[in-house]
Write an enzyme that holds these catalytic residues in place. Sequence first.
Site, mmCIF file in Angstrom:
data_model
loop_
_atom_site.group_PDB
_atom_site.id
_atom_site.type_symbol
_atom_site.label_atom_id
_atom_site.label_comp_id
_atom_site.label_asym_id
_atom_site.label_seq_id
_atom_site.Cartn_x
_atom_site.Cartn_y
_atom_site.Cartn_z
ATOM 1 N N CYS A 45 4.996 4.503 4.114
ATOM 2 C CA CYS A 45 5.697 5.461 3.828
ATOM 3 C C CYS A 45 4.979 6.840 3.880
ATOM 4 O O CYS A 45 5.691 7.819 4.391
ATOM 5 C CB CYS A 45 6.509 5.219 2.654
ATOM 6 S SG CYS A 45 7.673 3.833 2.640
HETATM 7 C C1 BEZ Z 1 4.654 0.903 2.605
HETATM 8 O O1 BEZ Z 1 5.082 2.153 2.934
HETATM 9 O O2 BEZ Z 1 3.399 0.520 2.877
HETATM 10 C C2 BEZ Z 1 5.388 -0.132 2.157
HETATM 11 C C3 BEZ Z 1 6.569 -0.146 1.100
HETATM 12 C C4 BEZ Z 1 7.347 -0.988 0.881
HETATM 13 C C5 BEZ Z 1 6.790 -2.450 1.028
HETATM 14 C C6 BEZ Z 1 5.650 -2.444 1.738
HETATM 15 C C7 BEZ Z 1 5.073 -1.545 2.252
#
Ligand code: BEZ
Length: 211
Positions: A45
């Site tokens: 994210c």
């Molecule tokens: C991420 O943005 O890395 C992420 C967010 C939620 C679950 C798994 C990964």
Amino acid sequence: MALRLGDEAPNFTAETTQGPINLHEWLGNGWGILFSHPKDFTPVCTTELGTMAKIASEFQKRNVKVIAISVDPMDAHKGWIKDINETQKANVNFPMIADPERKVAMLYDMIHPNALDNMTVRSVFVIGPDKKIKLMLTYPASTGRNFDELLRVVDSLQLTAKYQVATPANWKDGEDCIIVPAVKDEEIPAKFPKGHRAVKPYLRYTPQPNK
Ligand code: BEZ
């Protein structure tokens, strides 16, 4: 009922990092992108929001307002934006909706409990000036989105809203377009004065009309 292409984008008023926003009023007569991410302070994210921030001016040029959302609270968003700016060498200047009560997430069906419990998946809604949904994408948490693809889609949507063309696979702005089947052969010279080539009666190319 689930949202579908052509449906009106549900309106809402929500708290964002730039104050309360009523979606339809905020969009005005322009285009919009509403995109969700699963969770603040997570690695994929962080790269996604940084990437969007770095190409935000490209969306502005196209009269597209961008707004992010997750079910995290406002203080998390504000703290995380500092991290995004620092680590991604970016300046997040679009609003982020804090939706801890999941009002907007539920309205847009952004929570898919069998894939990701209690978090929004990576949804994208492109909204036209008529407030109708023009495109929907849903990605899993493990796959960061391609934001250049969103720009490409906006170019196609804005072009095809004005001209009777469609865009072929992997099309990019400036490349030849496809004349839609509704246009009769005899109408082509007047509608597409730059010329055309017919590969098959149903597969007719023309140079991009607005270039
Ligand atoms: C991420 O943005 O890395 C992420 C967010 C939620 C679950 C798994 C990964």
